[in-house]
Design an enzyme around this catalytic site. Structure first.
Site, PDB file in Angstrom:
ATOM      1  N   LYS A  52       7.304  -5.630   7.261  1.00  0.00           N
ATOM      2  CA  LYS A  52       6.402  -4.476   7.192  1.00  0.00           C
ATOM      3  C   LYS A  52       6.330  -3.786   8.546  1.00  0.00           C
ATOM      4  O   LYS A  52       6.356  -2.560   8.633  1.00  0.00           O
ATOM      5  CB  LYS A  52       5.009  -4.921   6.700  1.00  0.00           C
ATOM      6  CG  LYS A  52       5.021  -5.242   5.206  1.00  0.00           C
ATOM      7  CD  LYS A  52       3.775  -5.964   4.724  1.00  0.00           C
ATOM      8  CE  LYS A  52       4.001  -6.410   3.267  1.00  0.00           C
ATOM      9  NZ  LYS A  52       2.906  -7.222   2.739  1.00  0.00           N
ATOM     10  N   GLN A  96      -2.412  -9.669   4.594  1.00  0.00           N
ATOM     11  CA  GLN A  96      -1.307 -10.387   3.941  1.00  0.00           C
ATOM     12  C   GLN A  96      -1.863 -11.543   3.096  1.00  0.00           C
ATOM     13  O   GLN A  96      -2.634 -12.361   3.586  1.00  0.00           O
ATOM     14  CB  GLN A  96      -0.336 -10.910   5.020  1.00  0.00           C
ATOM     15  CG  GLN A  96       0.909 -11.570   4.459  1.00  0.00           C
ATOM     16  CD  GLN A  96       1.773 -10.626   3.629  1.00  0.00           C
ATOM     17  OE1 GLN A  96       2.048  -9.501   4.025  1.00  0.00           O
ATOM     18  NE2 GLN A  96       2.186 -11.084   2.457  1.00  0.00           N
ATOM     19  N   ASP A 119      -2.582  -1.282  -0.015  1.00  0.00           N
ATOM     20  CA  ASP A 119      -1.996  -2.170  -1.022  1.00  0.00           C
ATOM     21  C   ASP A 119      -2.425  -1.767  -2.435  1.00  0.00           C
ATOM     22  O   ASP A 119      -1.852  -2.226  -3.416  1.00  0.00           O
ATOM     23  CB  ASP A 119      -2.437  -3.623  -0.764  1.00  0.00           C
ATOM     24  CG  ASP A 119      -1.371  -4.444  -0.057  1.00  0.00           C
ATOM     25  OD1 ASP A 119      -0.177  -4.089  -0.177  1.00  0.00           O
ATOM     26  OD2 ASP A 119      -1.731  -5.427   0.612  1.00  0.00           O
TER      27      ASP A 119
END
Ligand code: NAD
Length: 279
Positions: A52, A96, A119
């Site tokens: 990422k 995460q 997200d």
């Protein structure tokens, strides 16, 4: 001839489009910053976080890395998120997953302000998707829609079957296909006769989390098959939820693993980051 959908090439195309957009924004004085938070040092999570950060660097998005120790408390993490929520220089926040067992994931994800939830996991963003309002969409299913569209595959009016009903993949996937005017069926672990359902599909999306479970007898001739699954065997080789060798000859188009859906997730995360500064 079966078309092999090249997720690597399509994700690169998206990243290059975003890179150009970000360069233009920079000229207007607009910078984009993504905060990436990892708790503990799960090796798989570390790889995802590194990928990422690399994607951010490629596109021109600034990334702030927060690598917190395993013993970080839920409250400490929430305090950090509240600080980042209020920080006007931070556009996107990503935690995460998975988090260590002592931290309540739902509580953490609900803390991120929806506009920065790149997200697309916050209930407000999920609700927006459900009722057709703008919001961040979960990256993997959004990536599947891009794979279909950019491969010239029509969704409207098609029989779409999604295997899997997780909050991260199956449910948002089904809602996105519906938004594209597909006729959508969701199959799951309690579906009585799975093959009977999946054989109806013009477009079959497989997110079942079981290596090579979907074999040729689950697939209609000429179907498009999208394999979201990702598994690593004992020799370190990757495979999907679909038994590619038996299914591919039956399909009009199929995604491979690796190189299909996988690379799309990060491309769509970058898309969501850029979206945070679009009016
Ligand atoms: P999950 O385990 O949360 O959900 C699996 C779903 O499959 C469940 O809803 C369950 O009802 C259904 N299911 C399980 N067994 C079944 C059976 N025998 N018959 C029918 N349905 C059954 O998994 P997930 O998070 O949705 O992920 C699915 C797969 O996609 C996994 O392999 C995961 O690693 C992969 N994944 C890939 C990406 C990516 O970027 N490519 C992102 C997320 C997940």
């Amino acid at each position: 001839m079966t078309k092999i959908i090249d997720g690597k090439a399509i994700s690169q195309e998206i990243k290059d489009e975003l890179k150009a957009q970000v360069a233009e924004l920079k000229e207007q004085g607009v910078e984009i910053t993504l905060a990436v938070i990892q708790v503990g040092n799960d090796p798989a999570s570390s790889v995802y976080v590194r990928n990422k950060k690399n994607a951010c660097a490629y596109i021109g998005i600034q990334s702030l890395a927060y690598e917190l120790p395993e013993e970080t408390t839920e409250q400490e993490l929430i305090d950090l998120l509240e600080k980042l929520n209020k920080d006007d220089t931070v556009n996107g926040i990503l935690v995460q997953l998975p988090l260590p067992g002592h931290i309540n994931e739902d509580r953490v994800l609900d803390t991120i302000v929806p506009a920065k939830d790149v997200d697309g996991f916050h209930p407000q963003n999920v609700g927006a998707l459900c009722i057709g309002k703008p919001g961040h969409v979960s990256c993997t299913p959004a990536g599947v829609i891009q794979l279909l569209k950019r491969s010239g595959i029509e969704i409207a009016g098609k029989e779409c079957v999604v295997i899997g009903r997780s909050n991260i993949v199956g449910k948002p996937m089904s809602l996105l296909l519906l938004r594209e005017n597909g006729t959508v069926t969701i199959a799951h672990s309690r579906t009585a006769d799975l093959a009977q359902v999946t054989k109806r599909a013009d477009i079959l999306i497989v997110a079942v989390g079981r290596p090579k479970m979907i074999t040729a007898e689950y697939v209609k001739d000429g179907a498009v098959v999208i394999d979201v699954g990702i598994h690593r065997n004992a020799e370190g080789k990757l495979c999907g939820d679909v038994d590619f060798d038996s299914v591919a000859p039956k399909c009009s188009a199929i995604t491979p693993v690796p190189g299909g859906v996988g690379p799309m997730t990060i491309a769509m995360l970058m898309h969501n980051c850029v979206r945070t500064v679009m009016k």
